[in-house]
Design a protein around this motif. Structure first.
Motif, PDB file in Angstrom:
ATOM      1  N   LYS A 105       0.720  -0.938   0.457  1.00 15.15           N
ATOM      2  CA  LYS A 105      -0.178   0.245  -0.181  1.00 15.15           C
ATOM      3  C   LYS A 105       0.958   1.014   0.285  1.00 15.15           C
ATOM      4  N   LEU A 106       0.693   2.085  -0.115  1.00 13.09           N
ATOM      5  CA  LEU A 106       1.390   3.735  -0.773  1.00 13.09           C
ATOM      6  C   LEU A 106       0.965   4.070   0.387  1.00 13.09           C
ATOM      7  N   PRO A 107       2.264   4.858   1.186  1.00 16.66           N
ATOM      8  CA  PRO A 107       2.574   5.004   2.209  1.00 16.66           C
ATOM      9  C   PRO A 107       1.233   6.532   2.371  1.00 16.66           C
ATOM     10  N   LYS A 108       1.119   6.930   3.811  1.00 19.78           N
ATOM     11  CA  LYS A 108      -0.252   8.528   3.870  1.00 19.78           C
ATOM     12  C   LYS A 108       0.509   9.606   4.579  1.00 19.78           C
ATOM     13  N   TYR A 109       0.416  10.491   4.197  1.00 17.23           N
ATOM     14  CA  TYR A 109       0.623  12.384   4.150  1.00 17.23           C
ATOM     15  C   TYR A 109      -0.463  12.934   4.440  1.00 17.23           C
ATOM     16  N   SER A 110       0.276  13.700   5.562  1.00 16.10           N
ATOM     17  CA  SER A 110      -0.607  14.742   6.066  1.00 16.10           C
ATOM     18  C   SER A 110       0.102  15.916   6.391  1.00 16.10           C
ATOM     19  N   VAL A 111       0.028  17.649   6.006  1.00 21.28           N
ATOM     20  CA  VAL A 111       0.497  18.506   6.561  1.00 21.28           C
ATOM     21  C   VAL A 111      -0.005  18.827   8.056  1.00 21.28           C
ATOM     22  N   ASP A 112       0.250  18.663   9.060  1.00 21.78           N
ATOM     23  CA  ASP A 112      -0.235  19.138  11.029  1.00 21.78           C
ATOM     24  C   ASP A 112      -0.551  21.415  10.389  1.00 21.78           C
ATOM     25  N   SER A 113       0.787  21.523  10.451  1.00 20.97           N
ATOM     26  CA  SER A 113       0.905  22.930  10.276  1.00 20.97           C
ATOM     27  C   SER A 113       1.727  23.320   9.782  1.00 20.97           C
ATOM     28  N   LEU A 114       1.466  23.984   9.383  1.00 21.09           N
ATOM     29  CA  LEU A 114       2.056  25.526   8.868  1.00 21.09           C
ATOM     30  C   LEU A 114       2.438  27.306   9.609  1.00 21.09           C
ATOM     31  N   ARG A 115       3.526  27.325   9.854  1.00 21.61           N
ATOM     32  CA  ARG A 115       4.171  28.909  10.233  1.00 21.61           C
ATOM     33  C   ARG A 115       5.496  29.496   9.257  1.00 21.61           C
ATOM     34  N   ILE A 116       4.779  30.393   9.444  1.00 17.74           N
ATOM     35  CA  ILE A 116       5.929  31.261   8.022  1.00 17.74           C
ATOM     36  C   ILE A 116       6.537  32.456   9.332  1.00 17.74           C
ATOM     37  N   SER A 117       7.727  32.436   9.412  1.00 19.99           N
ATOM     38  CA  SER A 117       9.380  32.717  10.659  1.00 19.99           C
ATOM     39  C   SER A 117       8.892  33.908   9.960  1.00 19.99           C
ATOM     40  N   ASP A 118       9.513  34.152   8.368  1.00 17.98           N
ATOM     41  CA  ASP A 118      10.064  35.257   7.528  1.00 17.98           C
ATOM     42  C   ASP A 118       9.322  35.180   6.227  1.00 17.98           C
ATOM     43  N   LEU A 119       8.752  36.460   5.852  1.00 17.34           N
ATOM     44  CA  LEU A 119       8.024  36.893   4.814  1.00 17.34           C
ATOM     45  C   LEU A 119       8.431  38.351   4.382  1.00 17.34           C
ATOM     46  N   ARG A 120       9.404  38.877   3.812  1.00 16.75           N
ATOM     47  CA  ARG A 120       9.743  39.747   3.898  1.00 16.75           C
ATOM     48  C   ARG A 120       9.894  40.789   1.827  1.00 16.75           C
ATOM     49  N   LEU A 121      10.345  41.532   1.854  1.00 23.83           N
ATOM     50  CA  LEU A 121      10.846  42.278   0.908  1.00 23.83           C
ATOM     51  C   LEU A 121      12.442  43.249   1.297  1.00 23.83           C
ATOM     52  N   ASN A 122      12.570  41.720   0.066  1.00 22.74           N
ATOM     53  CA  ASN A 122      14.392  42.904   0.527  1.00 22.74           C
ATOM     54  C   ASN A 122      15.273  43.736  -0.302  1.00 22.74           C
ATOM     55  N   PHE A 123      15.714  44.639  -0.429  1.00 16.49           N
ATOM     56  CA  PHE A 123      16.270  45.598  -1.080  1.00 16.49           C
ATOM     57  C   PHE A 123      16.629  46.186  -2.093  1.00 16.49           C
ATOM     58  N   ASP A 124      16.435  44.387  -2.723  1.00 21.65           N
ATOM     59  CA  ASP A 124      16.502  44.645  -4.501  1.00 21.65           C
ATOM     60  C   ASP A 124      15.007  44.221  -5.020  1.00 21.65           C
ATOM     61  N   LEU A 125      13.715  44.216  -4.252  1.00 21.68           N
ATOM     62  CA  LEU A 125      13.142  43.498  -4.421  1.00 21.68           C
ATOM     63  C   LEU A 125      11.804  42.600  -4.463  1.00 21.68           C
ATOM     64  N   SER A 126      13.755  41.300  -3.978  1.00 24.33           N
ATOM     65  CA  SER A 126      13.030  40.345  -4.030  1.00 24.33           C
ATOM     66  C   SER A 126      12.541  39.531  -3.181  1.00 24.33           C
ATOM     67  N   LEU A 127      11.574  38.529  -3.109  1.00 19.24           N
ATOM     68  CA  LEU A 127      10.853  38.303  -1.866  1.00 19.24           C
ATOM     69  C   LEU A 127      11.145  37.519  -1.066  1.00 19.24           C
ATOM     70  N   TYR A 128      11.958  37.252  -0.089  1.00 17.95           N
ATOM     71  CA  TYR A 128      12.410  36.321   1.188  1.00 17.95           C
ATOM     72  C   TYR A 128      11.604  36.017   1.468  1.00 17.95           C
ATOM     73  N   ALA A 129      11.209  34.222   1.758  1.00 18.83           N
ATOM     74  CA  ALA A 129      10.161  33.622   2.093  1.00 18.83           C
ATOM     75  C   ALA A 129      10.860  32.475   3.972  1.00 18.83           C
ATOM     76  N   LYS A 130      10.096  32.353   5.083  1.00 21.30           N
ATOM     77  CA  LYS A 130      10.885  31.004   5.932  1.00 21.30           C
ATOM     78  C   LYS A 130       9.818  30.322   6.423  1.00 21.30           C
ATOM     79  N   PHE A 131       8.789  29.469   6.287  1.00 23.18           N
ATOM     80  CA  PHE A 131       8.481  27.880   6.685  1.00 23.18           C
ATOM     81  C   PHE A 131       8.726  27.380   7.249  1.00 23.18           C
ATOM     82  N   ASP A 132       7.845  26.829   8.378  1.00 23.61           N
ATOM     83  CA  ASP A 132       8.259  25.560   9.291  1.00 23.61           C
ATOM     84  C   ASP A 132       7.015  24.915   9.232  1.00 23.61           C
ATOM     85  N   VAL A 133       7.307  23.743   8.018  1.00 26.79           N
ATOM     86  CA  VAL A 133       5.938  22.275   7.490  1.00 26.79           C
ATOM     87  C   VAL A 133       5.936  21.319   8.424  1.00 26.79           C
TER      88      VAL A 133
END
Length: 262
Positions: A105-133
């Motif tokens: 049988k195939l294993p089963k997966y589920s997402v329990d929680s999602l937390r965003i530690s960082d989500l911001r714009l840099n000086f070069d207008l790039s988007l930086y993101a850090k998630f904890d799953v």
């Protein structure tokens, strides 16, 4: 004086009458020539009837005799096909036996929680993101273990734009085992200003769609036998209420699908 007897020549009555000799240049000769000429013309105009011959049909392509080489080639093809059919039967029987014994049988997966530690714009207008799953992996098999090999990846995207990704840990999951994983994801995206504006507008609706994708190389263990590597591919379509940093994020909907790629 004795009487003199005249001797007359014998005439053959059965012999055909002899045509009288006609001198050349006479009328009879000309008449005979004319008669023969007319007879010849009649024969040319009306040829004599001939018996019709029965046509004989001849085959244009007479059958070829099968030689020794052709027989050898036919036997070679026959044995090759027989061996292939036998191999297919053996493989099918082996797979059927494994399925009946181990019931994979195939294993089963589920997402329990999602937390965003960082989500911001840099000086070069790039988007930086850090998630904890936090993910739960469930192996429902009674006789099959799973080796999660090095190189597994987990990523989160918004409208087909990858926000962040991270590596899955290497571990072994035994029979009927449930394992909880904490995965840290980081990423930097160009044109972050446009993407940040889109995320803020979507956040006002309270429903933000995110696409979580999994690519995990694994090795299956059947009893004491470890098989070659395969890949578990799939992901989860998530709907969260917000993307605010360092706050609890509610997962409103989750739809996960996975498959095994040989």
């Amino acid at each position: 004086m004795a009487d003199q007897q005249k001797i007359h020549p014998l005439v053959n009555v059965e012999a055909p009458p002899t045509a009288p000799l006609v001198p050349r240049g006479s009328a009879l000769s000309e008449k005979g020539t004319t008669s023969r000429s007319s007879s010849t013309q009649q024969q040319q105009q009306h040829p004599p009837l001939q018996q019709h011959a029965i046509p004989v049909m001849h085959s244009l392509n007479p059958p070829k005799k099968v030689g020794y080489g052709s027989c050898s080639c036919c036997k070679c093809i026959y044995w090759t096909i027989s061996v292939l059919v036998l191999l297919l039967i053996i493989i099918a029987a082996t797979v059927g036996t494994i399925y009946l014994v181990f019931q994979p049988k195939l294993p089963k997966y589920s997402v329990d929680s999602l937390r965003i530690s960082d989500l911001r714009l840099n000086f070069d207008l790039s988007l930086y993101a850090k998630f904890d799953v936090k993910i739960t992996a469930n192996n429902p098999n009674k006789k099959i273990g799973i080796y999660y090999e090095k190189g597994g990846r987990l990523s989160v995207s918004y409208t087909k734009t990858k926000l962040c990704e991270g590596s899955l840990p290497k571990f072994y999951q035994g029979h009927r085992n449930i394992t909880k994983l904490d995965v840290s994801l980081t990423g930097q995206t160009q044109y972050g200003n446009t993407l940040m504006n889109a995320l803020q507008e979507q956040q006002q609706t309270g429903r933000i769609p995110l696409d979580l994708k999994v690519d995990a190389p694994v090795a299956i263990k059947l009893g004491k036998l470890k098989l070659r590597k395969v890949r578990i591919l799939g992901g989860c379509l998530l709907v969260v209420d917000s993307l605010t940093t360092n706050n609890a994020i509610s997962i409103k909907a989750s739809n996960c699908r996975f498959k095994l790629k040989l």
